[in-house]
Design an enzyme around this catalytic site. Structure first.
Site, PDB file in Angstrom:
ATOM      1  N   ASN A   1       1.519   3.403  -2.623  1.00 18.16           N
ATOM      2  CA  ASN A   1       1.338   4.290  -3.433  1.00 18.16           C
ATOM      3  C   ASN A   1       0.589   5.800  -2.701  1.00 18.16           C
ATOM      4  OD1 ASN A   1      -0.997   2.302  -3.585  1.00 18.16           O
ATOM      5  ND2 ASN A   1      -2.059   4.114  -4.178  1.00 18.16           N
TER       6      ASN A   1
ATOM      7  N   TYR B   1     -12.146  -3.069  11.712  1.00 13.65           N
ATOM      8  CA  TYR B   1     -10.945  -2.279  11.598  1.00 13.65           C
ATOM      9  C   TYR B   1     -10.259  -2.411  12.868  1.00 13.65           C
ATOM     10  CZ  TYR B   1      -7.544   1.328  11.256  1.00 13.65           C
ATOM     11  OH  TYR B   1      -6.307   1.848  10.822  1.00 13.65           O
TER      12      TYR B   1
ATOM     13  N   GLY C   1       0.861  -1.268  -0.081  1.00 14.91           N
ATOM     14  CA  GLY C   1       0.128   0.123  -0.046  1.00 14.91           C
ATOM     15  C   GLY C   1       0.874   1.475  -0.019  1.00 14.91           C
TER      16      GLY C   1
HETATM   17  N1  LIG Z   1      -4.282   7.917   8.958  1.00 14.71           N
HETATM   18  C1  LIG Z   1      -4.310   7.418  10.169  1.00 14.71           C
HETATM   19  O1  LIG Z   1      -4.507   8.192  10.972  1.00 14.71           O
HETATM   20  C2  LIG Z   1      -3.847   6.253  10.684  1.00 14.71           C
HETATM   21  C3  LIG Z   1      -4.020   5.727  12.132  1.00 14.71           C
HETATM   22  C4  LIG Z   1      -3.523   4.691  12.662  1.00 14.71           C
HETATM   23  C5  LIG Z   1      -2.972   3.800  11.939  1.00 14.71           C
HETATM   24  N2  LIG Z   1      -3.222   3.792  10.529  1.00 14.71           N
HETATM   25  C6  LIG Z   1      -2.484   2.762   9.633  1.00 14.71           C
HETATM   26  O2  LIG Z   1      -1.593   3.225   8.582  1.00 14.71           O
HETATM   27  C7  LIG Z   1      -1.437   2.442   7.509  1.00 14.71           C
HETATM   28  C8  LIG Z   1      -1.532   3.278   6.184  1.00 14.71           C
HETATM   29  O3  LIG Z   1      -2.625   3.774   6.186  1.00 14.71           O
HETATM   30  P1  LIG Z   1      -2.633   5.369   5.663  1.00 14.71           P
HETATM   31  O4  LIG Z   1      -3.499   6.412   6.641  1.00 14.71           O
HETATM   32  O5  LIG Z   1      -1.809   5.854   4.928  1.00 14.71           O
HETATM   33  O6  LIG Z   1      -4.001   4.996   4.475  1.00 14.71           O
HETATM   34  P2  LIG Z   1      -4.152   5.144   2.999  1.00 14.71           P
HETATM   35  O7  LIG Z   1      -3.507   6.526   2.323  1.00 14.71           O
HETATM   36  O8  LIG Z   1      -5.466   4.914   2.583  1.00 14.71           O
HETATM   37  O9  LIG Z   1      -3.389   4.074   2.476  1.00 14.71           O
HETATM   38  C9  LIG Z   1      -3.595   2.759   2.648  1.00 14.71           C
HETATM   39  C10 LIG Z   1      -3.110   1.942   1.203  1.00 14.71           C
HETATM   40  O10 LIG Z   1      -3.510   0.553   1.274  1.00 14.71           O
HETATM   41  C11 LIG Z   1      -3.856   0.049   0.038  1.00 14.71           C
HETATM   42  N3  LIG Z   1      -4.756  -0.912  -0.196  1.00 14.71           N
HETATM   43  C12 LIG Z   1      -5.991  -0.826   0.181  1.00 14.71           C
HETATM   44  N4  LIG Z   1      -6.644  -2.257  -0.075  1.00 14.71           N
HETATM   45  C13 LIG Z   1      -5.550  -2.617  -0.501  1.00 14.71           C
HETATM   46  C14 LIG Z   1      -5.463  -4.005  -1.111  1.00 14.71           C
HETATM   47  N5  LIG Z   1      -6.481  -4.898  -1.367  1.00 14.71           N
HETATM   48  N6  LIG Z   1      -4.460  -4.476  -1.486  1.00 14.71           N
HETATM   49  C15 LIG Z   1      -3.079  -3.981  -1.558  1.00 14.71           C
HETATM   50  N7  LIG Z   1      -3.301  -2.538  -1.098  1.00 14.71           N
HETATM   51  C16 LIG Z   1      -4.428  -2.032  -0.722  1.00 14.71           C
HETATM   52  C17 LIG Z   1      -4.399   1.557  -0.672  1.00 14.71           C
HETATM   53  O11 LIG Z   1      -4.243   1.355  -2.193  1.00 14.71           O
HETATM   54  P3  LIG Z   1      -5.166   2.212  -2.880  1.00 14.71           P
HETATM   55  O12 LIG Z   1      -4.545   3.566  -3.081  1.00 14.71           O
HETATM   56  O13 LIG Z   1      -5.182   1.458  -4.315  1.00 14.71           O
HETATM   57  O14 LIG Z   1      -6.631   2.301  -2.254  1.00 14.71           O
HETATM   58  C18 LIG Z   1      -3.448   2.591  -0.119  1.00 14.71           C
HETATM   59  O15 LIG Z   1      -2.115   2.525  -0.825  1.00 14.71           O
HETATM   60  C19 LIG Z   1      -2.535   1.431   7.770  1.00 14.71           C
HETATM   61  O16 LIG Z   1      -2.536   0.028   8.108  1.00 14.71           O
HETATM   62  C20 LIG Z   1      -3.535   2.002   8.807  1.00 14.71           C
HETATM   63  O17 LIG Z   1      -4.309   1.296   9.434  1.00 14.71           O
HETATM   64  C21 LIG Z   1      -3.402   5.149   9.894  1.00 14.71           C
END
Ligand SMILES: NC(=O)c1ccc[n+]([C@@H]2O[C@H](COP(=O)([O-])OP(=O)(O)OC[C@H]3O[C@@H](n4cnc5c(N)ncnc54)[C@H](OP(=O)(O)O)[C@@H]3O)[C@@H](O)[C@H]2O)c1
Length: 393
Positions: free
Chosen positions: A133, A293, A131
């Protein structure tokens, strides 16, 4: 001789002169380190003065810094058409006068991934980020790539992945970065990814399991499992299983599971305290997106802990990390209400570049503002002392 030494006039003309068998070198970031060829070790401190130094200023006009196939930095003088391993700025070093960091906390919420990797050279290291990108995964992949690692962005959408690769290359055209297809919602795709990765015949030093979905309406994957559970946990679990042998052969290696603080607000046990499998991949009637989640993030931590227990004796460590709360990535996009909540919280939360998933693990070598971690090794095949994962709840 003794009289000369007593008078402060011994056989070296400068206190900075190195003893025989020692060599002065620089890292990519301009930190000076010292290689002892007799004992085959390196250190940041000058062997005589004990001082740490860095080179001052930019390279002279016409010079360029390169890295050879062994990861060692060398310098090209385009004007005189010659190359050398000696940094021309070594004649103009400045002392680094480090102050001891506060003992309790090395980094804080304003620290960026680039801050943490400062002074590190990952040339020769292979890193896979799922993930990658967008969001935190992208920042993590970029930070590794800008520090010399060969980074593979494992993404479900190749168009978005290629765009991310281009963004990294815009920052550093020599970055070694590529995209590969991985859809965690399809176990067959995970298998294909692992096969394609193994076919490359490269090592795997760091596997960052970052991809996730959040707040989805209930749906089943083609494998018949609830989507959040499969993407966030099971897909990664399977991926690690398939790449386990490569990780072990690449030891020291590391797996990082990107979890979340919200893992605390759930339970996967039934009322008698036994694991309730129906909670992991619930039916539509028992589904609540937020709970799904949280459970998947709890699974990340449990998996990481068990993985660490099993593989650390073989040189593969695992950590689960919480990157920061409600960072404004695209993770909220499945429902307008989540987007609204994330937007309202945005002014009070960390930026994406601060959602770092990396930390050095060599406390003795850390000094604020100075180089972090051990210096590069005399033998360039040595591990750089990387450790990822800062917080394992
Ligand atoms: N943002 C926060 O506040 C926060 C807080 C705590 C933990 N986290 C954790 O941090 C991590 C990154 O999250 P983020 O906030 O950076 O979110 P994000 O920008 O939505 O990144 C999630 C990534 O996962 C990819 N993804 C989704 N479904 C997938 C699949 N079936 N196969 C492969 N890749 C897939 C998405 O690809 P697409 O672009 O193609 O959808 C995207 O690149 C996650 O594990 C999340 O639980 C985030």
């Amino acid at each position: 001789m003794a009289a000369l030494r007593y008078a402060g006039l011994d056989d070296t003309d400068s206190e900075d002169e190195l003893p025989p068998g020692w060599e002065e070198r620089t890292t990519k970031d301009g930190w000076v380190y010292y290689a002892n060829h007799t004992e085959e070790k390196t250190q940041w401190e000058h062997p005589k003065t004990g001082k740490r130094k860095r080179v001052a200023g930019d390279l002279p006009y016409g010079w360029e810094q390169e890295t050879d196939e062994n990861g060692q930095v060398f310098f090209v003088d385009h004007i005189n058409k010659r190359t050398t391993y000696l940094d021309p700025r070594l004649a103009f070093t400045v002392d680094d006068n480090p102050t001891k960091p506060p003992t309790r906390q090395r980094y804080d919420s304003s620290t960026t991934a680039m801050d943490i990797l400062q002074g590190r050279d990952f040339t020769g290291k292979v890193v896979v980020v799922t993930g990658a990108n967008s969001g935190i995964g992208f920042e993590t992949a970029k930070s590794f790539a800008l520090h010399g690692a060969h980074v593979i962005l494992a993404c479900r959408n190749m168009a978005r992945a290629s765009e991310a690769v281009s963004r990294i290359l815009e920052e550093w055209h020599k970055a070694k970065v590529e995209a590969m297809t991985l859809d965690l919602a399809l176990l067959r795709s995970v298998q294909h990814f692992a096969e394609a990765f193994k076919a490359k015949n490269v090592a795997l030093h760091v596997l960052v399991c970052n991809a996730a979905v959040f707040g989805l309406p209930w749906s089943l994957t083609k494998d018949g499992l609830e989507t959040t559970f499969q993407v966030n946990h099971l897909g990664h679990f399977y991926l690690v299983q398939l790449l386990q042998d490569v990780l072990c052969h690449s030891a020291p290696a590391r797996v990082v599971l990107v979890s979340s603080e919200s893992h605390r607000f759930t339970d996967i046990n039934d009322t008698s305290g036994n694991l309730d499998f129906s909670r992991l991949s619930p039916s539509q009637n028992d589904y609540w997106a937020m709970l799904a989640y949280n459970r998947s993030k709890l699974c990340n931590i449990l998996f990481s802990n068990e993985l660490h227990r099993r593989l650390s004796p073989r040189g593969v460590t695992s950590n689960a990390v919480h990157p920061g709360n409600v960072m404004y990535s695209s993770i909220h996009r499945s429902w307008w209400l989540w987007t609204l909540l994330f937007t309202l919280a945005r002014p009070f939360t960390k930026s994406m570049v601060r959602g770092w998933l990396l930390a050095p693990c060599t406390p003795s070598a850390h000094l604020s503002g100075g180089p972090r971690g051990p210096p590069p090794c005399v033998a360039t095949s040595c591990p750089p002392g990387l450790s990822l994962g800062v917080w394992s709840p």
